[in-house]
Structure formats: C-alpha cells, structure tokens
Write an enzyme that holds these catalytic residues in place. Structure first.
Site, PDB file in Angstrom:
ATOM      1  CG  ASP A 160      -2.182   0.793   0.992  1.00 41.76           C
ATOM      2  OD1 ASP A 160      -2.189   1.655   0.092  1.00 41.76           O
ATOM      3  OD2 ASP A 160      -3.175   0.581   1.714  1.00 41.76           O
ATOM      4  CD1 TRP A 161       0.820   5.566  -3.781  1.00 42.15           C
ATOM      5  CD2 TRP A 161       0.450   3.367  -3.846  1.00 42.15           C
ATOM      6  NE1 TRP A 161       0.851   5.159  -5.103  1.00 42.15           N
ATOM      7  CE2 TRP A 161       0.634   3.807  -5.172  1.00 42.15           C
ATOM      8  CE3 TRP A 161       0.217   2.001  -3.635  1.00 42.15           C
ATOM      9  CZ2 TRP A 161       0.584   2.967  -6.275  1.00 42.15           C
ATOM     10  CZ3 TRP A 161       0.169   1.147  -4.738  1.00 42.15           C
ATOM     11  CH2 TRP A 161       0.348   1.626  -6.029  1.00 42.15           C
TER      12      TRP A 161
END
Length: 875
Positions: free
Chosen positions: A251-252
């Site tokens: 995930d970012w």
C-alpha cells in the site's frame, strides 16, 4: 435461469487455460528470464521501486516500458486526481455486493479494464476484499460484504473481468485491514482459525480461482508483523500454499524496512522513487544481508507483470489487442448495475412501484403492482439534489456527468405533474466546494519559486487536487505556490460563508478584504487522513445578489507539499449560501408533503461520516435527517425514504414510513436508475450484503480502535455479521434487517431442495496444504422456486450450511428470473472448502463429518426449505 454461484473462467484471466495459453505464458516467462539474466544488481533493484506516484519504469535496458497503476475500485482515476480529467463512476463495492451477481461483477471488471485502457493504466488497485467486520469501519462502503463466501465469489468475478480486459487486478488489502483507526501502526491480533476461515478466505478463493496478476499488502500488522514484511502469510500462505505468482505491491508508503520487506516477499514498494529498496537494497546485498537470489525472485515477478500487461518488449501480452472484449456502453452498464443493487427494505401496501412515467423504450410499466397515479410529488432532503455517488478517499473519482435524483425525476415527469423540492436541513458540518452553480468562476494559477507564472488550469469547482503531476507539466521541484483566483456572483443577498480546507498556510481574500491569513494543521499522524480529511475553517462574507466580487485563495506549497515525494497539492475553497434556520426548512418540507400524493425523503451519510482515513463513531444519520423523516411521515402515509449511504445507518422511523429503498453510493447514473426502480421499469434487485442493526447498543462487534499497546484484538473470533447476531442470547435483540434481506415487486414460493454429492476426484488427496482443489464441488444443490406474484421478477436464492445458530453460514447462492407463475431452478455448487474447518493444532484443513444440513431461503433469517446430505461425508 442464470447460475451465479461460481462461473467458469474466461480465457485471459490469469494462469493458462489451454495449450495456446500455456505456450504464450511460457513465452512470456522465457522473455522475463532472458531480461533478468542480462541485468545487473542495481538495475534489478530499480525495478522494485516506483518511478513516481503511480508508475514503475521505464527501464530501457530491460525493455520495460512505463507500467502504470491506478486507484479503484469504483472507477479508474488514472494518474490525475482532478475533476478536470473525469472518469466513469461505478456504484460503490457495497452496491456491487448487494447484487449477489457474479455475472454483473465480471461486467464491472470489464468496464474497469476499459476505463483503465482509456486512462493509460495497466493495473487497477481493486477489488477491496476486506470484510464488514463491524459497521463502524470507515471504509465499509469500499468492501463487498460481511461474508467471506459472497466476498470471494464477487471478488474473483471482478478480477476475471479486469484481466479478461488485459488489465491487472490488484485485490487488497491483504489482510485484516478492516478498520481505519491507526491503520498504519495497528497490530491486529486474530486466531488462526478466524484468520483462515474469514479474513484470508476471500483472498484464497480469488488467488486459486481467478489468478490475479498483482495483490496489495495492507498497512497493518497481523500478530506482531507488518503485512509488507510478513514472511509466513506472504511467502508461506500466499505463494507456497495458494500458488500466487503475481506481484505483491505495498500500500502506498506501506514499505518501511529494506530487510523486512525483501525477506517478507514484497515485490514492489510504492510510490517512488525514494523507497526502502533501490540503493538501500543494493547495499544490503553487497553487505551480505540479503541474497541476490531474493532480488532476482522479486524482480522476476515485476517483469512478469509487465509482460502480462504488454509493457515488456518481446513478451506477448496475456490478452492481445485482437482478443480484447467488445467495448461496453458505460452509461447503460452503470445505470443497470445501480438498479440491480438497490435494496427494497420495506414496501407496505405495495406503495412501490409508483405510477410514474419513464424515459426508456416501451410503454410505461402500469398494471399489477402500480400504486395509483401520482399528480403531485413532494421531494425533500439535500441528497436529492446533492447525492453522494461514491465514497471518499482513494475510491473517489470525478464523473463527467452526474445524474441527480432530482434532475432525473424532473426529466421523467410529464407536463401537469407537480414536483416540489425542499432541501431540508443540511446534514453536513463542513461546506462543500465552491461551484459554478453557486456563481463561482475559478482558475488555478501555478507560480514558481521565483514568483514567475508557470501554468494556468481552469477549475470546475473550488477543489484543487493534483497528485503525481501538475498541470502544464510543471516540474514539482519548481512549484512555489498555487493561487485559486476568480470571481463570485451570488444569486442571493445575505451573509455567505467561504471556507478554506487543507493543510498548510493559506491566505483568503474576497471583495478586497483579507478574510484569513494563517496555518491549518491536521489532527493525528496519518498522512493519508490529512490528505483525505483535512481541517476546514469558515469565514463570513456579506454580498448582494448579482454583484460580482473578486476571490483569491493563495497556498504556498514548498517542501510541505509537492516536494514530499507524492507530488501532492490538495486544498479547497468552500462555499455556503446564506443560512436559513433548520426549523423553517423542516416546516417547508412538511407543508409540501402534506399536500402531495407521495412524499420522497432522501437521507444519507456525508463525506465527514463515511470516508477512508477515519472510522465511524456513531451509526445515526448526521444532522436532523431522522426528524425530517418522522415529521414528513406524520403528515403523509405514502412516504418513501431513499437511503443514500454506503454502510448501515440507524432508521428509528422505519416502521412509520410506507417504503424504504437503499441506493448505496450508486455511481454517476444513480438518479436515472432510481427513476427506473420507482416507476417499475426495473425491479430493485439487491439483497443486503451485510446485516443492518436496529440500535447502536445492539451491534455485536464494535471495537475499531487499538488498545494502549497498539493492538486490536479480534476477540469475537469468527462471529461477525449474521453469525454474531445468531450467537446472542435467545430472545435478545434482533437486527433491523438480516443479511440477505431484500424485497422485489413480486412474491416467490420455494418448492423443492435437492442435494447430491459428486464423487471425489481420484487424484485429490485434499490434505489442506494445496494438494487438490478446495473449490471443487462437495455438494450440488437444486432449488426450485416459483414466481407467485403478478410481475416478472428476479430472486437471489441463498443456500446456508449448518444447524440453526451461529455456526450456520452461507455456502452458495444463485440468481434466477421468472415470469409471473413461472418456475426457475437455481443450481448451486457448494465447494469442498465449505465443509472443512481449520484445525489450528495441525495447521491443516480438516473435513467436517456429515451428514450436513442445508437451508435454502431469502435471507439468513428467512429460511424456506431444509435438507440433509447422506450419512457419508461429502469430501
């Protein structure tokens, strides 16, 4: 009859299906191996980090083009997060979950792929297959269901649709990312049986049956280890046991440790270029802390993703251009999908469908079920004119055109039919973006560090949001400030409200005065929450109708904005018209409703109460919406309430109104879909994918906030949703509406349930460690139903396994259709996994001995037929 229990895979959905596909896959892998063999350590390490916010590469030495990711799952935004580059907005995932229709989910995936190709994206961050553990989860609207079977079947179908369209699916967030509080740091503590049977189950089905080309690791930890570094769940379960051969992407900003991520099987750290990989990984290899073979394994999977999506030179894409599916009519698709998702919760005396005209072909749907001509329609509630078409956060897209319920109703009504609209009290505590409808004409002007103008960008509204790139190709490092400039010509005299929303320093000027010059700071430490739910400050401006005043909002960017690695600029100029007292607004709606044939009241959540980045603290509708409904219902017995929410809300007035129709977040065509359903042109086809409580104190699972040690215990074990409600004491509180509930415009009679157990496959040992297919049939069921009403209809046949009580669970489901008086047979396949349970001691799946009790019905609480299998166990 349409069987939606587990449709077969279409070619191009992942692993090879036949000799030709196998040869193409072998060719792709051969190219990948050849490229990998000629790359040095530093080049291989570069493949493991994003080159920007949304992209990987290009790497000319590897023959790698630019591999682009895009957010989903209710649309494909592409690399620009701005209304100026619109996208098709699909209904929210809870709406898709409410269809209980894998065929529709596959079609939604095809449309997402079509949009991705149009936007230049090769991978979409979808579907979200976390579970509705509790209605307090802030991202509830972005996941399908409280049930792992329903979630897994629909998620797998959407993955197939995306990849049949040549675009990589990226199921997320692996795993146990079921709430938002402290999501970067929370450590979810969950027993292995609960983890296996609930939270891993949708991912397992998707990986084993749909073969996604990518998958996203969650921010949170599970039992002490963050998911981007979880060797047991990533390398052990996901890859070794399930056979996942795709890219595991963070995930970012979720990748935090070079050694932990490399050893934990994380292939790609996003966004880039500054990540825990690249030079840090090269140094770790040269120091002997990470074997180069580990880097090779990670890079091989990234190159394979590039090959499958057609951005690796010499490698045949998984879906050649000539094999791409035909283009879908996006407007028709999202409209039909929305109508199929609407759930009719209550319909006293057949008040719906209304005797309304429609804008489609054919005669109006008069006749049986129509409730009488409507000559005057009273519409109230802000959501009629300003609906929420989608949820807030990374799922947000900006449609080119939005069909509001109010506009769609006005378009549908013939001359002579009156429609009155009263907005009622505004349930929002924050002001919405300044819009052209309110009299604003705005332009964003970008200035450099030397105060020179760099670019101009016309604005559709007062929302400035750029991520990963700036208008005019302005380099991020050159940006000094952004000014939102223009003019405001109000329609009304009085004291208007202007607002500044964002993080950082702002200066607001209007009508020659400085209204604000100061700093707005976020609450908490979650950078995404600061971006998605920033603070807002409001100021007053006296203005006269028709007199134009200049407006200017200045935001210095500097190192706190564009240079932070995201290329992120996000702020908003808000506006609110002169205030009318809430009591007067309610009274206007009540007077109008008292004179109408039918009163439509629109209620719903706001982006403050349902959004990524924050969990919910209460389930009540915000503002005075409950009071509005109750007072309208008191003067009009034919009151229909339309609920515009992505997650359960409390409805204390539900027994006082004639009908309750749940439209979720219906996407860009929600207004026209609503007219289709209200008029009877379409049947409300949805069934609840999650249980709706009647009262706050009745909710069985409520904890979303970690304890003082940062741990969030899933102490309820496998008992969430309808199983948790069944676990309560006899005579205890009942939910308002059970999982699976939903009414149509006809009645169904369940005539027969027949079960058969197919012979087990001879080469299928089924020892729980990946030897054999856990989704081969264990039991096959046929449920015969008859349409006992006066209209054609659609039924969702639900098959549950187990005795009455908390152990009963959904085993399969199917969608059938029949004309009045006609019969249909739902053919359902119960997979072997349904008649197994996880044994924590041996760490294997073990068969549950038969005979097994199956129950067919219309919801988890509305069972119509039961039957038992033979004494031998089905597997």
């Amino acid at each position: 009859m349409t069987d939606m229990s587990e449709p077969g895979r279409a070619p191009g959905a992942g692993s090879p299906d036949g000799p030709a596909d196998a040869r193409a896959e072998a060719a792709r892998r051969a190219v990948v191996d050849e490229v990998l063999a000629r790359l040095g350590l530093r080049a291989k390490a570069r493949l493991l980090s994003g080159s920007g916010m949304w992209s990987v590469g290009p790497e000319p030495d590897a023959g790698l083009g630019r591999l682009v990711f895009s957010d989903g799952p209710a649309g494909v935004r592409g690399e620009a997060w701005t209304p100026e580059e619109p996208s098709v907005a699909l209904p929210s995932p809870t709406a898709l979950g409410a269809t209980w229709d894998a065929g529709l989910a596959h079609g939604a995936g095809l449309l997402l792929a079509q949009e991705a190709r149009r936007k230049g994206a090769h991978a979409v961050l979808a579907p979200t297959v976390n579970l509705h553990r509790t209605p307090y989860g802030g991202r509830h609207f972005e996941a399908y269901s409280e049930d792992p079977e329903l979630t897994g079947v629909l998620g797998a179908a959407l993955v197939r649709g995306l990849q049949d369209g040549g675009v990589a699916a990226t199921p997320k967030h692996y795993v146990a990312n079921d709430s938002e509080s402290d999501r970067y740091t929370v450590d979810v503590r969950v027993g292995t049986r609960t983890l296996r049977e609930l939270y891993l189950a949708p991912f397992e089905r998707i990986v084993r049956t749909a073969h996604p080309w990518a998958l996203m690791a969650a921010y949170n930890s599970v039992d002490g280890t963050t998911m981007s570094e979880h060797d047991v769940l990533n390398n052990g379960v996901l890859r070794a046991e399930w056979g996942f051969d795709g890219v595991l992407v963070s995930d970012w900003t979720g990748a935090r440790s070079t050694l932990g991520c490399a050893r934990g099987g994380l292939d790609l750290a996003m966004p880039g270029p500054d990540t825990v990989y690249d030079d840090h990984l090269v140094a770790a290899v040269r120091a002997g802390r990470v074997p180069e073979e580990t880097v090779d394994a990670l890079a091989r999977r990234v190159l394979l993703l590039a090959a499958r999506t057609g951005v690796l030179d010499g490698a045949p894409p998984a879906v050649p251009a000539a094999a791409l599916p035909a283009e879908l009519d996006a407007a028709h698709t999202v409209r039909a999908l929305a109508a199929r998702s609407f759930v009719l919760l209550r319909n006293e005396d057949g008040v719906l469908p209304l005797d309304l005209p429609h804008d489609g072909p054919g005669p109006p749907p008069r006749g049986p079920g129509a409730s009488g001509a409507v000559r005057r329609l009273a519409v109230s509630g802000l959501a009629a004119a300003v609906p929420r078409f989608g949820g807030g956060g990374s799922a947000q897209v900006f449609p080119e055109q939005l069909d509001t319920p109010l506009d769609a109703l006005r378009d549908a009504l013939p001359a002579g039919t009156e429609l009155a609209h009263d907005p009622g009290p505004d349930p929002r505590t924050r002001l919405g973006a300044a819009s052209s409808d309110a009299g604003f004409r705005l332009t964003a002007v970008l200035y450099g560090l030397d105060d020179a103008e760099l670019a101009r960008a016309p604005q559709r509204d007062g929302s400035v949001r750029w991520m990963g790139g700036l208008p005019g190709g302005v380099p991020l490092a050159d940006l000094g400030r952004v000014e939102l400039v223009g003019e405001f010509t109000p329609e009304d005299d009085g004291t208007h409200r202007l607002a500044v929303r964002g993080v950082g320093h702002f200066r607001l000027e209007a009508a020659g005065r400085v209204l604000y010059d100061g700093e707005l700071r976020p609450e908490g430490e979650d950078p995404a929450a600061a971006f998605l739910n920033p603070p807002q400050q409001t100021f007053l401006l006296d203005a006269r109708a028709g007199e134009t005043v200049p407006v200017r909002l200045v935001h210095p960017v500097g190192v706190n904005g564009a240079a932070a690695g995201f290329g992120l600029v996000s702020f908003e100029l808000g506006h609110g018209a002169p205030v009318v007292p809430d009591e007067e607004l309610i009274e206007r709606a009540v007077r109008s409703a008292a004179e109408a044939d039918v009163a439509l009241v629109f209620v719903g959540t706001t982006d403050e109460t349902e959004s990524e980045g924050v969990d919910r603290d209460r389930l009540a509708l915000p503002g005075r919406q409950d009071e509005l409904v109750a007072r309208v219902a008191a003067v009009n017995p034919r009151t229909v309430v339309v609920v515009n929410a992505g997650a359960p809300v409390l409805m204390p007035w539900r027994g006082q109104v004639a009908a309750v129709l749940l439209t979720w977040f219906p996407g860009q065509a929600g207004g026209r879909a609503l007219v289709d359903v209200l008029s009877g042109r379409a049947e409300p086809g949805g069934r609840l994918p999650t249980t709706w409580p009647a009262a706050e104190e009745d909710v069985p699972v409520r904890q979303v906030t970690p304890d003082s040690d940062g741990q969030l215990p899933y102490s309820e074990g496998p008992y969430i949703g309808y199983r948790a409600w069944r676990r309560g004491p006899r005579g205890g509180p009942e939910p308002a509406y059970w999982f699976g509930h939903g009414l149509g415009y006809t009645d169904w009679y369940y005539e027969a349930l027949h079960l058969t157990a197919p012979e087990p496959a001879g080469d299928d040992r089924g020892d729980g460690r990946g030897d054999g297919d856990p989704y081969r049939p264990a039991v096959e069921a046929v449920v015969r139903v008859r349409n006992a009403g006066l209209r054609a209809g659609r039924e969702v046949v639900q098959l549950y396994l187990g005795p009455e009580g908390p152990e009963r669970k959904l085993a399969a489901f199917a969608v059938v259709e029949a004309e009045p008086g006609g019969t249909a047979e739902a053919r359902l396949t119960v997979p072997r996994r349904a008649v197994q349970e996880w044994e924590p001691t041996s760490e294997t799946w073990q068969p549950v001995p038969g005979p097994h009790l199956f129950a067919a019905g219309r919801s988890a609480a509305d069972i119509r037929l039961t039957a038992r299998t033979a004494a031998q166990r089905p597997d």
